[in-house]
Design an enzyme around this catalytic site. Structure first.
Site, PDB file in Angstrom:
ATOM      1  N   TRP A   1       0.770  -0.780  -0.105  1.00  0.00           N
ATOM      2  CA  TRP A   1      -0.279  -0.303  -0.181  1.00  0.00           C
ATOM      3  C   TRP A   1       0.744   1.177  -0.374  1.00  0.00           C
ATOM      4  O   TRP A   1       0.427   2.973  -0.908  1.00  0.00           O
ATOM      5  CB  TRP A   1      -1.029   0.212   1.653  1.00  0.00           C
TER       6      TRP A   1
ATOM      7  N   ASP B   1      -0.833   7.170   6.946  1.00  0.00           N
ATOM      8  CA  ASP B   1      -1.696   5.913   6.163  1.00  0.00           C
ATOM      9  C   ASP B   1      -1.559   4.990   7.280  1.00  0.00           C
ATOM     10  O   ASP B   1      -0.975   4.145   7.643  1.00  0.00           O
ATOM     11  CB  ASP B   1      -1.860   5.426   4.618  1.00  0.00           C
TER      12      ASP B   1
ATOM     13  N   LYS C   1     -11.600  -1.212   9.082  1.00  0.00           N
ATOM     14  CA  LYS C   1     -10.474  -2.004   9.487  1.00  0.00           C
ATOM     15  C   LYS C   1     -10.991  -2.415  11.511  1.00  0.00           C
ATOM     16  O   LYS C   1     -11.241  -3.482  12.272  1.00  0.00           O
ATOM     17  CB  LYS C   1      -9.135  -2.605   9.738  1.00  0.00           C
TER      18      LYS C   1
END
Length: 359
Positions: free
Chosen positions: A102, A170, A194
């Site tokens: 990511w 992030d 999440k």
């Protein structure tokens, strides 16, 4: 009702009390005769929910004055582009620290807008470790970008770095799982799906003085300032997802707050990692011990056949979502906030039983 032991990497488990509350309130929220999904986002009823979610998140994370809390859409993937679009121009530099897939995707997007400096130390090592330090003190850097937890490889910044250049993170897969000094960051972004809610809403926490330096030549809806000035109500927000997030945040507060979350997360991770360490020839952990994630435990078994057997037995026993990411394979056990400690203990017991029969 039997609930699955849900270890999906995201969208992930939600707390059962929250789901039951949603079920109860769904057709008639607060005596209005309407569902939250039917409220106008300009209504007083929805505005109260919206502001409650912001207030609870500020309280739980200790977000100081001088920061905006935004509720956006598009997930972290949109933030990969929105961040450099707002804060990077041709000729300006940003440092991207690659610690997983990511962070690589984030760097790929940022490269369209300015010059990137890449720290690929972790990538060269197969994404098994986290850098001990980064070069984040260059005054010419517009910002430094990290990904605090790496879902695919199961690594995590156990100690988040401090930089003199503006630090951006992030935190999609470990936000609200542990204490964070928000004031060390210029901007934090995280998909909610999440740890703090369902899919559909993305949280952005941005410092006012950093926001003031944003580029002006950005489409209106992609400007952070647009959403800050409108309290994230410039356009129709994901109202139901924000409502669910508010419910999750209230559940966190009612079950011991962030301290309670930390205690439960440590128990879950310790239960699974202890089995890996007890049977190192059977369970081949991917991450170096110092970089192990408390959110995503990743490992392989000595052969593809044994891995397939393990995953098949896990499925038979009702464990959901433990197959490794499609590009990596192996096993991944995601232990987000809403996964009960008992579920992790059951999985650890299964691992022990499998080891007795196959070790």
């Amino acid at each position: 009702m039997k609930r699955a032991d849900n270890f999906n990497a995201g969208p992930a488990a939600l707390p059962l009390p929250v789901l039951e509350r949603i079920q109860d309130e769904l057709p008639n929220y607060g005596g209005t005769g309407m569902s939250v999904m039917e409220f106008s986002h300009r209504s007083a009823e929805y505005e109260a929910i919206h502001n409650d979610a912001q207030t609870r998140l500020r309280r739980l994370l200790g977000i100081p004055d001088g920061y905006q809390v935004l509720f956006l859409q598009g997930g972290a993937s949109l933030q990969f582009a929105m961040l450099p679009m707002n804060f990077l121009k041709p000729g300006e530099k940003a440092l991207y620290v690659l610690t997983g897939s990511w962070s690589q995707k984030a760097a790929d997007e940022a490269g369209r807008y300015g010059e990137l400096l890449i720290d690929d130390w972790a990538k060269q090592g197969g994404y098994r470790d986290i850098p001990a330090s980064i070069a984040g003190d260059d005054p010419s850097l517009r910002y430094v970008h990290i990904t605090s937890n790496n879902t695919i490889y199961g690594t995590q910044w156990r100690a988040l770095p401090k930089t003199t250049a503006p630090l951006v993170a992030d935190m999609s897969s470990d936000i609200l799982s542990r204490p964070v000094q928000v004031e060390d960051f210029a901007l934090i972004y995280a998909g909610a799906q999440k740890n703090i809610g369902p899919s559909g809403v993305t949280v952005v926490i941005v410092r006012d003085d950093f926001l003031e330096t944003a580029n002006s030549d950005v489409p209106t809806v992609l400007k952070y300032s647009t959403h800050a000035q409108a309290n994230s109500l410039y356009n129709t927000p994901p109202t139901f997802a924000i409502y669910v997030m508010a419910c999750v945040l209230q559940w966190v507060e009612e079950t011991g707050g962030l301290a309670g979350i930390v205690e439960r997360n440590q128990k879950k991770a310790a239960a699974v990692y202890d089995v890996i360490d007890t049977h190192p020839n059977l369970y081949l952990g991917h991450a170096e011990k110092r970089a192990r994630s408390e959110m995503n435990v990743t490992f392989r078994l000595p052969s593809d056949e044994l891995t397939k057997s393990f995953l098949a037995e896990a499925t038979e026993r009702g464990f959901v979502g433990v197959k490794g990411y499609r590009t990596v394979g192996g096993v991944r056990v995601s232990l987000y906030n809403a996964v009960p400690v008992e579920a992790a203990l059951r999985f650890a017991e299964f691992m022990q039983d499998f080891a007795r029969r196959n070790g």
